[in-house]
Structure formats: C-alpha cells, structure tokens
Design a protein around this motif. Structure first.
Motif, mmCIF file in Angstrom:
data_model
loop_
_atom_site.group_PDB
_atom_site.id
_atom_site.type_symbol
_atom_site.label_atom_id
_atom_site.label_comp_id
_atom_site.label_asym_id
_atom_site.label_seq_id
_atom_site.Cartn_x
_atom_site.Cartn_y
_atom_site.Cartn_z
ATOM 1 N N UNK A 50 -1.928 0.789 -5.777
ATOM 2 C CA UNK A 50 -1.361 1.035 -4.510
ATOM 3 C C UNK A 50 -2.251 1.310 -3.378
ATOM 4 N N UNK A 51 -3.141 2.191 -3.668
ATOM 5 C CA UNK A 51 -4.336 2.545 -2.649
ATOM 6 C C UNK A 51 -5.158 1.249 -2.311
ATOM 7 N N UNK A 52 -5.297 0.603 -3.362
ATOM 8 C CA UNK A 52 -6.174 -0.477 -3.321
ATOM 9 C C UNK A 52 -5.565 -1.575 -2.235
ATOM 10 N N UNK A 53 -4.394 -1.847 -2.484
ATOM 11 C CA UNK A 53 -3.347 -2.668 -1.416
ATOM 12 C C UNK A 53 -3.575 -2.150 0.077
ATOM 13 N N UNK A 54 -3.247 -0.688 0.003
ATOM 14 C CA UNK A 54 -3.361 -0.074 1.276
ATOM 15 C C UNK A 54 -4.572 -0.091 1.906
ATOM 16 N N UNK A 55 -5.620 -0.009 1.379
ATOM 17 C CA UNK A 55 -7.143 0.050 1.822
ATOM 18 C C UNK A 55 -7.351 -1.526 2.199
ATOM 19 N N UNK A 56 -6.961 -2.552 1.414
ATOM 20 C CA UNK A 56 -7.123 -3.748 1.933
ATOM 21 C C UNK A 56 -6.555 -4.029 3.152
ATOM 22 N N UNK A 57 -5.327 -3.726 3.206
ATOM 23 C CA UNK A 57 -4.568 -3.927 4.688
ATOM 24 C C UNK A 57 -5.237 -3.069 5.752
#
Length: 108
Positions: free
Chosen positions: A37-44
């Motif tokens: 989840x946070x990996x996706x958020x950080x990528x965004x």
C-alpha cells in the motif's frame, strides 16, 4: 467470566501457541500489506513520471495495473488469513474451550 475458567485458559499451552501463531502471522500479513500500500502511495507521490508513463501504444498508464494489484493483493491477503483462521486457529480455539469447559487441568 469465572476466574477459574480464565486461569485454565491462560495456563493452557495451546492458548499460548494460538496467541503466538496468530500474532506472528498477523504481523507478517500486516507488514506485507503496508509495503504494498505505502509502496504504491510513495510511487504516486515521488515518481509521477513512471506512474503516468503509458504502457505500450495505448492510453493506459502504469498506475492503473499497479492500483488493481493493490486491490487484488488486499483480497488475497484477507483470503489467506480467513482460510488459516477457519482451519488452524479455530481448531486450537475449540480444543482450548473444550478443555476449559470440562475443567481439565493442563500440565504446562
């Protein structure tokens, strides 16, 4: 709840086994979900160029399949936990409840 029953449950080795296994497995699933989840958020947040780049010649960007992956990963993690809870954890819980109800003393 009757204190004698509480003490029988707390002294049951299966209870300690259940608590340890469930906690350890819960934390593994929690951390894996947080990474996704946070990996996706950080990528965004920090790699907008990658997330906005198109896949092939179409109009779809990398954000769409990665977002779908996050959703599917959540469903899979939930299914894994439910399967284990309904199998292994419920069996241990039933054994603990049965011994506590009978008033059996369990050697530690």
């Amino acid at each position: 709840m009757d204190q004698d029953v509480v003490q029988r449950v707390k002294s049951d080795p299966d209870y300690h086994k259940l608590v340890a296994k469930r906690s350890r497995f819960g934390w593994i699933l929690t951390w894996s979900m947080m990474v996704v989840y946070y990996g996706f958020t950080l990528l965004c947040a920090f790699d907008k160029e990658f997330m906005g780049s198109r896949i092939g010649e179409g109009a779809m960007t990398w954000a769409i399949p990665l977002g779908v992956f996050v959703i599917l990963f959540t469903v899979v993690v939930t299914a894994i936990y439910v399967r284990r809870a309904n199998g292994e954890y419920d069996a241990l819980t039933d054994a603990i409840k049965a011994r506590a109800a009978k008033g059996e003393k369990v050697a530690a």
